[in-house]
Design a protein around this motif. Structure first.
Motif, PDB file in Angstrom:
ATOM      1  N   LEU B 207      97.249  46.712 -55.853  1.00 20.00           N
ATOM      2  CA  LEU B 207      95.822  47.430 -55.489  1.00 20.00           C
ATOM      3  C   LEU B 207      96.037  48.953 -55.301  1.00 20.00           C
ATOM      4  O   LEU B 207      95.047  49.754 -56.167  1.00 20.00           O
ATOM      5  N   GLU B 208      96.789  49.448 -55.773  1.00 15.78           N
ATOM      6  CA  GLU B 208      97.238  50.780 -55.947  1.00 15.78           C
ATOM      7  C   GLU B 208      97.082  51.631 -57.496  1.00 15.78           C
ATOM      8  O   GLU B 208      95.807  52.320 -57.423  1.00 15.78           O
ATOM      9  N   PRO B 215      87.972  54.461 -56.776  1.00 10.82           N
ATOM     10  CA  PRO B 215      89.069  55.379 -55.591  1.00 10.82           C
ATOM     11  C   PRO B 215      87.454  55.078 -55.439  1.00 10.82           C
ATOM     12  O   PRO B 215      88.129  55.247 -53.912  1.00 10.82           O
ATOM     13  N   LYS B 216      86.403  54.485 -55.965  1.00  5.84           N
ATOM     14  CA  LYS B 216      85.170  54.953 -54.183  1.00  5.84           C
ATOM     15  C   LYS B 216      84.972  53.309 -53.309  1.00  5.84           C
ATOM     16  O   LYS B 216      84.307  52.761 -53.369  1.00  5.84           O
ATOM     17  N   ASP B 217      86.154  52.011 -54.662  1.00 11.63           N
ATOM     18  CA  ASP B 217      86.456  51.069 -53.664  1.00 11.63           C
ATOM     19  C   ASP B 217      86.940  51.185 -52.646  1.00 11.63           C
ATOM     20  O   ASP B 217      88.198  50.805 -51.821  1.00 11.63           O
ATOM     21  N   SER B 220      89.411  48.183 -50.054  1.00  3.75           N
ATOM     22  CA  SER B 220      90.510  47.866 -51.154  1.00  3.75           C
ATOM     23  C   SER B 220      91.396  49.152 -51.029  1.00  3.75           C
ATOM     24  O   SER B 220      92.450  48.875 -50.377  1.00  3.75           O
ATOM     25  N   HIS B 221      91.179  50.524 -50.070  1.00  4.48           N
ATOM     26  CA  HIS B 221      92.181  51.609 -49.312  1.00  4.48           C
ATOM     27  C   HIS B 221      92.101  50.960 -48.423  1.00  4.48           C
ATOM     28  O   HIS B 221      92.913  50.779 -48.207  1.00  4.48           O
ATOM     29  N   TYR B 222      91.201  50.272 -47.379  1.00  5.39           N
ATOM     30  CA  TYR B 222      91.141  49.403 -45.921  1.00  5.39           C
ATOM     31  C   TYR B 222      92.360  48.909 -46.224  1.00  5.39           C
ATOM     32  O   TYR B 222      93.434  48.366 -45.561  1.00  5.39           O
ATOM     33  N   VAL B 223      92.233  47.879 -47.398  1.00  3.58           N
ATOM     34  CA  VAL B 223      93.522  46.917 -47.651  1.00  3.58           C
ATOM     35  C   VAL B 223      94.914  47.278 -47.998  1.00  3.58           C
ATOM     36  O   VAL B 223      95.852  46.756 -47.335  1.00  3.58           O
TER      37      VAL B 223
END
Lengths: 575, 493
Positions: B207-208, B215-217, B220-223
């Motif tokens: 995911l990184e 960056p607006k996903d 995916s930031h949550y996961v």
């Protein structure tokens, strides 16, 4: 070691109950109690490959109660969520009684006394408990330290506190106690938050709703239906009261930090999740991230669900949290957690790893097993006494089904999942009963109402009669129930009981919270499988004092009073 | 393929799916005589293929009913066309009628057994109904029939995860990632499975790069945040989780998106109105609203949508004229009050200095709305803006503080709070807020500009100017730059 037993007489002739003949099972009158039980014991246990785990026995056992919640011709939010009640031994005769909450139906709340063996009689008249409010949830504990169990009722409307005066009568002490919050109360939990020896009180509030703020919600084909809580955009703060020790409570919601976060609270449990000796509070919010209030001491709480990994599921979904149950599922000594949710969402099952939570929903098989139903009341309970917790969920939709001809478009079957130590698998027949009824179920109360070692379930259904699901599982294992009391003789809420079972240390708490809107059997129950006895049983009271019992025999209810401490054989100092 | 092979007739009204019989029912549907009537004779069943028609069609949303009837009529004219069946299935699926959708996809697949799309959507409908074995059989067949399609693989992987079959799920998700045209949903699904498997390091590795490129996903930031939590990288985790806010990972796919585009109920039509208006196609939006009023009558949602379009097109005077009637009819509804506050404020701000009466009306409307819906963050934000416009910055800060309490993951509210604190004469409190923002959300131009304006109050003009220059380099067109520049020049924020 012995082989597993077959419990209960198998009356072969009554296998005809399957073909609907009257006279067998629960359709007839109650026979006198015998040492082995009463006449509606499992009748057809050996007649089918997958025998039922439960037999519905409410009417013949004297439970005449029908929950109604209609407020208007068109849907109103409060109608779809009630269904609370409590298992409590209000007269301390050793048999669990029942208090069932009414919403809008006739007769108000009802108190049923257990006459023994799980036979009930309505003793509401004269008890002082015929509260006429729109009942939601119940919490039980001895708030005034006089040794008997009192009752707190969370209403849609002003809440109520009933003091047990010990002679079968309760007195409404709401005003003098100062706990009559007028909001949309849901579940509640008594727990000693500040370690001063008396129980404080946490009450979840659902939505800041009034008839004037009701909305018109329709499903995608235009059918008028109940609105999800998010549509009201009116989350609200829960209420937290400090027990002042003199029969009064003080609302410390602001000072404690509890009022700092809004939610749509339904289920609640108060457990020491991080092992620091202070009990924390987990609140299941409907359609919003759940809350974990970590107890900082001095009646201060900090909301840490996100940091500790139990606010949402692994993909970030804030589910429609309803019921909640917390037990040490993996036998590692700390309490794990399950929250049940809306149809289309799975349960959220979190394993506690030192105060942080790992979402184990999918790997335990609960993902697909649970997601089709809208679950409310639920409990991790060892129904088959094999030493491994099973899971029961009382189900019912909040949005109508797509079957336009359904008698009750919100009805669903309940769900019973058998734990095998690794995964949870659906039991057939579904819900553990044969036939499997479909109801709009809400609260589920778990307890051993006939003291036979099998955990029974009382389910409250909207628009229907209460169900009393007597555990008739034919291959139940051995068991031990531990009734831990405090100095005053009341259930020692917050105590922990650890049993050595087959090389595992199994931990159970003395508690009444969990499930949905309901108060549970406060006794600790252990399924022992094929064991005749266990080598060691350790009881830790909330004040930290302990008692260790050795060589405890199975198949008994063991009452352990406070006062005696130390290490001794099971025969000493117990009843 | 002729009618004889179309074995989908029902002998009686199906209770489960609520269907009534036969093409003849189309006539009944068209005349709104739906339900389990006694006319479904076995002769008519034998003679003609049946069309899955809801027995409660009469009670359907008017827009949906119209679409269903039209689709049934089209199908009657082309009943051996698998696509026509599939399209009707789509319509039912889009409106949460999976049982009816399954009947349509069944028919489509009888006519064209290797049809991939209807089989996939039937799998979805089965899954929706909890018929997991049927869903699984269908999606496995889809993967066999169309091995190059990626979304059936990661979708199946998601269902296997729910069943606890994590290894098999991971294998399928991996198979859905086929360079060079990588389906990012396959990557997101695999990352999520790795997390479920207790392999957070693999999740982070997947995911990184994804959140760097997108960056607006926020899902995916949550996961990613949860994975880093598991790895003990708590500060990084907190930042991802705050960026995620209340987002969730969603997994749309082309076929399901097509289905959902078929929604025809009032709520969906109002979303279309809003979209048109957001695209500055306000006249089209108003035309749509007029047709909706004719179809549904004077529903409050439609009247409210008209206010929204008026506000979007900048016709605030029109809105202020229209709103009292809706407020009178719906006195307990907060949203019209918020629109009133928004427009009153816009009108007040159109003159310099702002019109006092207009500001006062905005404050009143916002406060009335908040009293009706205390948890609605929009009301507190509007109140903060109105109070600030009236120069009541201390009270505005309190309103924004309430926004932060209610929606702590929205960075904008922290900026608003810090700005109001600075303007109320408490630069230290403002700096404390932006310090926390830098820590929790990462550094941003918004926060830096507030810091610069707070530094002006401390007399730290050089530092303020340096920050401003950094911001100018980073985002030269940022609307806060001229204001900060002016604040530095005059020596107050």
């Amino acid at each position: 070691m012995r082989s597993w037993r077959y419990i209960g007489p198998a009356l072969a002739g009554c296998a005809t109950a399957l073909s609907g003949l009257a006279g067998c099972g629960d359709s007839g009158p109650v026979a006198p109690a015998t040492e082995a039980g009463v006449s509606d014991e499992p009748l057809d246990a050996e007649a089918t490959a997958d025998p039922a785990w439960f037999r519905e026995s409410a009417a013949p056992r004297g439970l005449d109660f029908r929950l109604e919640a209609r407020l208007a011709e068109t849907p109103r939010l409060p109608e779809i969520v009630p269904g609370g009640g409590a298992a409590l031994d209000f007269d301390d005769d050793g048999w669990l009684d029942l208090y069932l909450l009414q919403a809008t139906g006739a007769g108000g709340n009802r108190l049923f006394r257990n006459l023994g063996e799980g036979r009930f009689v309505d003793v509401t008249e004269g008890s002082g408990l015929a509260d006429g409010g729109f009942g939601m949830g119940v919490a039980t504990d001895d708030y005034d330290g006089d040794g008997d169990v009192d009752l707190f009722v969370a209403n849609f409307g002003a809440d109520r506190l009933f003091r047990n005066d010990g002679d079968g009568r309760f007195v409404d002490v709401t005003d003098e106690a100062g706990v009559g919050h007028p909001g949309f109360g849901a579940s509640a939990a008594f727990f000693d938050a500040d370690g001063d020896g008396d129980p404080d009180l946490y009450v979840t509030n659902y939505v800041d709703w009034s008839d004037a703020t009701e909305l018109e919600c329709r499903n995608r084909t235009g059918r008028l239906d109940y609105c999800p809580p998010a549509r009201y955009d009116a989350p609200t703060a829960d209420v937290f009261y400090r027990n002042d020790g003199d029969g009064t409570f003080t609302d410390v919601s602001e000072e404690s930090g509890i009022a700092s976060a809004l939610g749509t609270g339904l289920g609640v449990v108060a457990v020491d999740f991080d092992g620091d000796g202070r009990r924390d509070v987990f609140v299941a919010n409907d359609g919003m991230p759940d809350h974990l209030w970590v107890n900082q001491g001095d009646l201060r709480f900090s909301e840490q669900a996100m940091q500790r990994g139990c606010d949402r599921d692994l993909s970030g979904v804030a589910k429609a949290g309803m019921g909640v149950s917390s037990e040490d599922v993996d036998d590692d000594g700390d309490p794990d957690l399950i929250v049940c949710n809306l149809g289309g969402e799975s349960d959220s099952f979190y394993l506690n790893d030192g105060g942080r939570f790992l979402d184990a929903t999918n790997r335990s098989g609960l993902g697909s097993a649970s997601r089709h139903f809208t679950r409310f009341g639920l409990g991790f309970v060892d129904f088959d006494n094999d030493g491994i917790l099973d899971l029961y969920a009382a189900n019912g939709r909040v949005g109508a089904s797509d079957d336009p001809d359904a008698t009750d478009p919100y009805a669903e079957p309940d769900l019973l999942l058998r734990g095998d130590g690794r995964r949870y698998l659906p039991v057939r027949p579904a819900g553990g009963t044969d036939p499997t009824p479909e109801r709009t179920s809400r609260g589920a109360i778990f307890g051993d109402f006939d003291n036979d070692g099998g955990q029974d379930v009382v389910v409250l259904d909207l628009g229907g009669p209460v169900r009393f699901l007597r555990n008739v599982m034919p291959t139940r294992g051995g068991w031990l129930t531990v009734d831990v009391r405090d100095e005053a003789g009341a259930p020692a809420i917050g105590a922990e009981v650890r049993a050595e079972i087959d090389g595992r240390t199994v931990t159970r708490r003395i508690r009444t919270d969990s499930s949905y809107l309901t108060a549970q059997d406060p006794r600790a129950h252990f399924g022992l499988g094929g064991l005749d006895s266990i080598p060691s049983l350790e009881i830790t009271w909330p004040d930290g004092s302990t008692r260790i019992l050795r060589d405890v025999e199975a198949d008994r209810i063991l009452r352990v009073d406070a006062g005696d401490r130390g290490d001794e054989s099971a025969s000493a100092g117990v009843r | 393929m002729g009618n004889a092979s179309l074995k989908i007739a029902r002998s009686v009204c199906s209770r489960r799916a609520g269907t009534v019989l036969a093409s003849t029912i189309i006539v009944a549907a068209a005349t709104m005589v739906a339900g389990c009537g006694g006319d479904g004779t076995s002769e008519s069943v034998e003679a003609r293929p049946s069309l899955p028609t809801p027995s409660d069609l009469e009670g359907y949303d008017a827009g949906v009913r119209m679409e269903v009837i039209a689709a049934l009529q089209r199908l009657e004219a082309a009943e051996t066309d698998p696509v026509a069946w599939s399209r009707l299935g789509d319509l039912y699926l889009a409106h949460d009628r999976p049982a009816l959708a399954i009947e349509c996809y069944d028919a489509s697949l009888l006519l064209e057994p290797d049809g991939v799309r209807p089989r996939y959507l039937r799998a979805w409908a089965h899954h929706d109904q909890g018929a997991l074995d049927e869903a699984r059989a269908d999606i496995e067949r889809v993967i066999e029939l169309d091995p190059g399609a990626t979304h059936p693989k990661w979708r199946a992987a998601g269902w296997l995860v729910e069943a606890g079959e994590l290894e098999a799920a991971a294998t399928l998700a991996e198979a859905s990632i086929t360079p060079p045209d990588v389906d990012l949903n396959g990557v997101r699904m695999l990352a999520s499975i790795r997390l479920d498997q207790g392999r957070p390091e693999d999740c982070v590795e997947l995911l990184e790069p994804l959140v760097r490129s997108r960056p607006k996903d926020r899902g995916s930031h949550y996961v990613l945040g949860r994975a880093k939590q598991m790895l003990g990288r708590t500060e990084e985790a907190a930042r991802h989780l705050r960026l995620a806010g209340d987002a969730r990972s969603t997994f749309g796919d082309p076929w399901l998106n097509e289905v959902m585009a078929r929604r025809a109920d009032l709520a969906a039509r109002l979303i279309t109105v809003q979209q048109r208006s957001n695209e500055d196609r306000h006249d089209e939006a108003m035309d749509l609203l007029r047709s909706l009023s004719e179809m549904y009558g004077p529903r409050r949602e439609i009247r409210y949508a008209e206010l929204v379009v008026l506000a979007n097109r900048g016709d605030h005077a029109g809105l202020l004229e229209a709103v009292p009637a809706l407020v009178e009819d719906e006195p307990a509804w907060a949203l019209p009050r918020f629109r009133e506050a928004q427009s009153a404020l816009a009108v007040a701000r159109a003159v310099v200095p702002p019109d006092v009466e207009g500001v006062s009306r905005a404050v009143d409307a916002a406060e009335t709305g908040i009293a009706l819906a205390p948890g609605a963050v929009e009301g507190h934000e509007l109140l903060g803006e109105a109070l600030g416009t009236g120069g009541r910055w201390f009270e505005a800060a309190e309103a924004y503080r309430r926004c932060v309490d209610i929606a702590p993951f929205v960075a904008r509210h922290h900026v608003q709070l810090a700005d109001a604190l600075a303007r109320s004469g408490d630069p230290m409190a403002a700096v404390t807020v932006v310090d926390a923002m830098d820590r929790d959300f990462g550094r941003s131009v918004d926060a830096a500009l507030v810091r610069a304006r707070a530094f002006v109050l401390f007399g730290r003009i050089d530092e303020a100017r340096a920050i401003l220059e950094q911001c100018r380099r980073a985002l030269p067109g940022h609307p806060g730059i001229p204001r900060t520049d002016a604040a530095i020049r005059r020596g107050r924020p």
